[in-house]
Scaffold this motif. Sequence first.
Motif, mmCIF file in Angstrom:
data_model
loop_
_atom_site.group_PDB
_atom_site.id
_atom_site.type_symbol
_atom_site.label_atom_id
_atom_site.label_comp_id
_atom_site.label_asym_id
_atom_site.label_seq_id
_atom_site.Cartn_x
_atom_site.Cartn_y
_atom_site.Cartn_z
ATOM 1 N N GLN A 1 0.835 -1.210 0.000
ATOM 2 C CA GLN A 1 0.000 0.000 0.000
ATOM 3 C C GLN A 1 0.866 1.254 0.000
ATOM 4 O O GLN A 1 0.552 2.227 -0.690
ATOM 5 N N ILE A 2 1.954 1.233 0.761
ATOM 6 C CA ILE A 2 2.847 2.393 0.816
ATOM 7 C C ILE A 2 3.479 2.637 -0.546
ATOM 8 O O ILE A 2 3.477 3.765 -1.051
ATOM 9 N N ILE A 3 4.000 1.590 -1.148
ATOM 10 C CA ILE A 3 4.621 1.725 -2.471
ATOM 11 C C ILE A 3 3.605 2.233 -3.480
ATOM 12 O O ILE A 3 3.892 3.154 -4.258
ATOM 13 N N THR A 4 2.396 1.665 -3.456
ATOM 14 C CA THR A 4 1.351 2.093 -4.392
ATOM 15 C C THR A 4 0.959 3.547 -4.149
ATOM 16 O O THR A 4 0.864 4.340 -5.090
ATOM 17 N N ALA A 5 0.749 3.895 -2.873
ATOM 18 C CA ALA A 5 0.314 5.260 -2.556
ATOM 19 C C ALA A 5 1.385 6.284 -2.907
ATOM 20 O O ALA A 5 1.090 7.308 -3.527
ATOM 21 N N VAL A 6 2.640 6.018 -2.525
ATOM 22 C CA VAL A 6 3.712 6.975 -2.807
ATOM 23 C C VAL A 6 3.970 7.055 -4.313
ATOM 24 O O VAL A 6 4.122 8.149 -4.864
ATOM 25 N N SER A 7 3.980 5.907 -4.991
ATOM 26 C CA SER A 7 4.174 5.907 -6.450
ATOM 27 C C SER A 7 3.036 6.648 -7.146
ATOM 28 O O SER A 7 3.274 7.440 -8.064
#
Length: 150
Positions: A110-116
Amino acid sequence: MSKKGPFCIRNAAADTFAMVVFCFITGMFIEILVSGMTFEQSLASRTLSIPVNIAIAWPYGVFRDFMLRQGARISPSKFMKNIADLVAYVTFQSPAYAMILLAVGATPEQIITAVSSNVVVSCVMGVFYGYFLDACRKAFKVPGYTPHAH
């Protein structure tokens, strides 16, 4: 450095207001609709982001102004201002955003998706934030502030 000096209470208030409002709305949109976070996770993230945004709003404004001055040295064009706004927004906000998401229990995916997603959306969002921040500084009557004169 501008005529108003390194610190002005109106400048800090305008920068803080702009960041808290803008990041709350856009962050919730991205977290729920793009990243698949629950409403509760996003609300927790946005609530935690308020004191973080208060703490980083004025330093971000100073950093953004610095980036705008650097961009203006290359070209005084509106296009360069937009590029400088985008670069300032992405490079300053992405690490802070990742830490907030980590603190509220978002998964690494979720962090990778949200930041990306935030980086991609920032291609537009950073520029809009720049205009929103300029409007807030004008509304708060920041001493010595002239939009786009860097």
